[in-house]
Design a protein around this motif. Structure first.
Motif, PDB file in Angstrom:
ATOM      1  N   TYR A  17     -14.210 -16.988  17.113  1.00  0.00           N
ATOM      2  CA  TYR A  17     -14.185 -16.578  18.549  1.00  0.00           C
ATOM      3  C   TYR A  17     -14.593 -15.366  18.985  1.00  0.00           C
ATOM      4  O   TYR A  17     -14.755 -14.416  18.319  1.00  0.00           O
ATOM      5  CB  TYR A  17     -12.399 -16.273  18.807  1.00  0.00           C
ATOM      6  CG  TYR A  17     -12.104 -15.952  20.273  1.00  0.00           C
ATOM      7  CD1 TYR A  17     -12.156 -16.895  21.353  1.00  0.00           C
ATOM      8  CD2 TYR A  17     -12.177 -14.691  20.594  1.00  0.00           C
ATOM      9  CE1 TYR A  17     -12.012 -16.548  22.519  1.00  0.00           C
ATOM     10  CE2 TYR A  17     -12.192 -14.117  21.790  1.00  0.00           C
ATOM     11  CZ  TYR A  17     -11.689 -15.270  22.867  1.00  0.00           C
ATOM     12  OH  TYR A  17     -11.582 -14.972  24.128  1.00  0.00           O
ATOM     13  N   SER A  18     -15.512 -15.577  20.148  1.00  0.00           N
ATOM     14  CA  SER A  18     -15.674 -14.490  20.812  1.00  0.00           C
ATOM     15  C   SER A  18     -15.366 -14.570  22.483  1.00  0.00           C
ATOM     16  O   SER A  18     -15.304 -15.835  22.596  1.00  0.00           O
ATOM     17  CB  SER A  18     -17.229 -14.349  20.636  1.00  0.00           C
ATOM     18  OG  SER A  18     -17.942 -15.104  21.514  1.00  0.00           O
ATOM     19  N   ASN A  19     -15.523 -13.599  23.313  1.00  0.00           N
ATOM     20  CA  ASN A  19     -15.331 -14.009  24.768  1.00  0.00           C
ATOM     21  C   ASN A  19     -16.206 -14.921  25.253  1.00  0.00           C
ATOM     22  O   ASN A  19     -15.925 -15.727  26.260  1.00  0.00           O
ATOM     23  CB  ASN A  19     -15.284 -12.877  25.405  1.00  0.00           C
ATOM     24  CG  ASN A  19     -13.760 -12.058  25.268  1.00  0.00           C
ATOM     25  OD1 ASN A  19     -12.882 -12.903  25.210  1.00  0.00           O
ATOM     26  ND2 ASN A  19     -13.818 -10.728  25.267  1.00  0.00           N
ATOM     27  N   SER A  20     -17.519 -14.931  24.441  1.00  0.00           N
ATOM     28  CA  SER A  20     -18.525 -15.619  25.092  1.00  0.00           C
ATOM     29  C   SER A  20     -18.603 -16.993  24.337  1.00  0.00           C
ATOM     30  O   SER A  20     -19.997 -17.725  24.175  1.00  0.00           O
ATOM     31  CB  SER A  20     -19.908 -14.995  25.593  1.00  0.00           C
ATOM     32  OG  SER A  20     -20.026 -14.584  24.125  1.00  0.00           O
ATOM     33  N   TYR A  21     -17.511 -17.503  23.689  1.00  0.00           N
ATOM     34  CA  TYR A  21     -17.969 -18.564  22.821  1.00  0.00           C
ATOM     35  C   TYR A  21     -18.524 -20.085  23.381  1.00  0.00           C
ATOM     36  O   TYR A  21     -19.405 -20.499  22.920  1.00  0.00           O
ATOM     37  CB  TYR A  21     -16.474 -19.011  22.056  1.00  0.00           C
ATOM     38  CG  TYR A  21     -15.528 -19.562  22.855  1.00  0.00           C
ATOM     39  CD1 TYR A  21     -14.571 -18.906  23.571  1.00  0.00           C
ATOM     40  CD2 TYR A  21     -15.499 -21.083  22.946  1.00  0.00           C
ATOM     41  CE1 TYR A  21     -13.581 -19.583  24.516  1.00  0.00           C
ATOM     42  CE2 TYR A  21     -14.622 -21.724  23.660  1.00  0.00           C
ATOM     43  CZ  TYR A  21     -13.555 -21.075  24.400  1.00  0.00           C
ATOM     44  OH  TYR A  21     -12.788 -21.762  25.242  1.00  0.00           O
ATOM     45  N   LEU A  22     -18.085 -20.196  24.635  1.00  0.00           N
ATOM     46  CA  LEU A  22     -18.873 -21.154  25.373  1.00  0.00           C
ATOM     47  C   LEU A  22     -20.349 -21.187  25.410  1.00  0.00           C
ATOM     48  O   LEU A  22     -21.130 -22.063  24.957  1.00  0.00           O
ATOM     49  CB  LEU A  22     -18.100 -21.822  26.575  1.00  0.00           C
ATOM     50  CG  LEU A  22     -16.887 -22.098  26.685  1.00  0.00           C
ATOM     51  CD1 LEU A  22     -16.276 -22.306  27.987  1.00  0.00           C
ATOM     52  CD2 LEU A  22     -16.464 -23.414  25.935  1.00  0.00           C
TER      53      LEU A  22
END
Lengths: 271, 271
Positions: free
Chosen positions: B256-261
């Motif tokens: 997971y990261s906030n910018s995973y997409l």
């Protein structure tokens, strides 16, 4: 799926303000909006801005205000037994029904809340928490689940009234947890015959994450495939509802028609 | 998830026209678009508008045209062994790799295609179909799956190259089928050690239905939770990709990261 609408909670600013100001309108509007969006029951939580000494009165006021507009089951969401009893008593006036949200598997708490469930013929949410905190593994969650079911049997609470909650932690706290929850859901459903209900507090999963609605609806669908039958979430999230209704279709729990999404919404508005 | 892009198929009008006119550009653009949207491999299907006598030449042309722009694995999608051999031979020129899409469990067909898989060191999709048609139950699908795995072993095809396909029928044809497919996916993964890959041709599920993208992405997520690791679908459907990437996160297969997409999309564009 049995949906418990999460939005009447003092943690939401507009509802918190309404509770403090004893302003009925925002609360009643939120009750009606959630029900017409598909909620089967409404969670009722006074939040933490009400001083402790006024919690009981605040819960009574909040339940009474919601009861003026609906006979839907109310999920009384509070950790303390006195406030719980007060909420249940008001929710059950005139034949209304209620759900205790929630007990843990801690022996002292479990017995007190299960006796309340019996007294009010209420549903009861049993969290996978005990003396050691949130159970981390599927085995430990199951062990607590069994303890909760045993307590229900001892206290003459029908299994159909028990909702086991495996506890979802935020994704960004422990990424292994969602997989463990999926495994636990499947196993909870095999704990007894008839099976207990299994519920999750969905929104907790995406606390602090970006893409909260996407994460919530993706997990809800997975959890339904694993056996989840109840969810505490925001029924006003239309995409979440669309995903849920589509998952029910794919699990052959509702009948397909080209207009299945609008058919779901119409059926809820007629209730 | 291993994504096989479905869009280079003569059934799509623009690709069908390009094949008949021997017009490279639309085919090569579609190859590049799918790869940069996340496809790991590309399905190659000449469609039914090419006369039978010209199928082999059309397949060779189509594979050559795609090979000019990418070294990605190509899934040769054709029921006949001569056209399959021709497609594999062209796809594997210069060290390229290919996937046979597909064989059934019918004894005669299975042996011929499995020998091709061995000869070209290719992947092979094995459908849950035998002499009696599409296997309707999980048990019958498993029986065919075992037959396909046994044939792979006999023919020296590594299990890592086998992709079992439980066959998805359109939702509006048989609403019980998706649930059976989910059960079969989980059981396919336990058939051998190492496990075979499990693949679905996702879009077939929503043939003739309204809400096709919603139905596709909802089922993909459920199937991933059941153990699906490969999907033949449209990688240009952004919401499908978002659901897939989120499901991988929830199954703890990516971090997971906030910018995973956007991290997913960037990683694919760099390949």
């Amino acid at each position: 799926m049995y949906v418990i609408g999460e939005r009447i909670n003092g943690m939401f600013k507009n509802i918190g303000n309404a509770i403090l100001a004893k302003d009925k309108a925002p609360v009643q509007e939120m009750a009606e909006k959630q029900l017409s969006a598909g909620a089967d029951a409404l969670d009722i939580n006074v939040g933490t801005r009400v001083p402790k000494s006024e919690r009981i009165a605040a819960m009574e006021w909040l339940v009474d205000v919601v009861r003026e507009v609906t006979k839907a089951p109310l999920s009384i969401d509070n950790p303390g037994p006195s406030t719980m009893r007060a909420g249940l008593a008001r929710a059950c006036v005139g034949g209304g029904t209620a759900i205790i949200n929630s007990t843990t598997g801690r022996a002292d708490k479990l017995d007190v809340f299960m006796k309340l469930a019996h007294e009010f013929d209420a549903g009861i949410v049993g969290l996978s928490i005990d003396e050691n905190g949130v159970a981390p593994s599927a085995d430990e969650k199951l062990e607590i689940g069994m303890r909760i079911i045993a307590s229900a049997m001892e206290n003459d609470v029908p299994i159909e009234n028990v909702f086991l909650d495996p506890i979802i932690l935020p994704l960004n706290v422990d990424q292994a947890a969602p997989g463990i929850v999926l495994e636990t859901i499947t196993q909870f459903k095999m704990l007894s015959d008839p099976a207990p209900h299994v519920v999750i507090g969905l929104s907790n999963l995406s606390q602090g994450a970006s893409e909260r609605p996407l994460i919530n609806r993706t997990f809800l669908v997975m959890a339904m495939a694993a056996g989840l039958d109840t969810s505490i979430h925001d029924p006003l999230d239309d995409e979440l509802t669309n995903a849920m209704v589509t998952a029910e279709l794919l699990l052959n729990k509702t009948i397909y028609s080209n207009s299945y999404l609008s058919a779901y919404r119409k059926s809820k508005q007629m209730e």
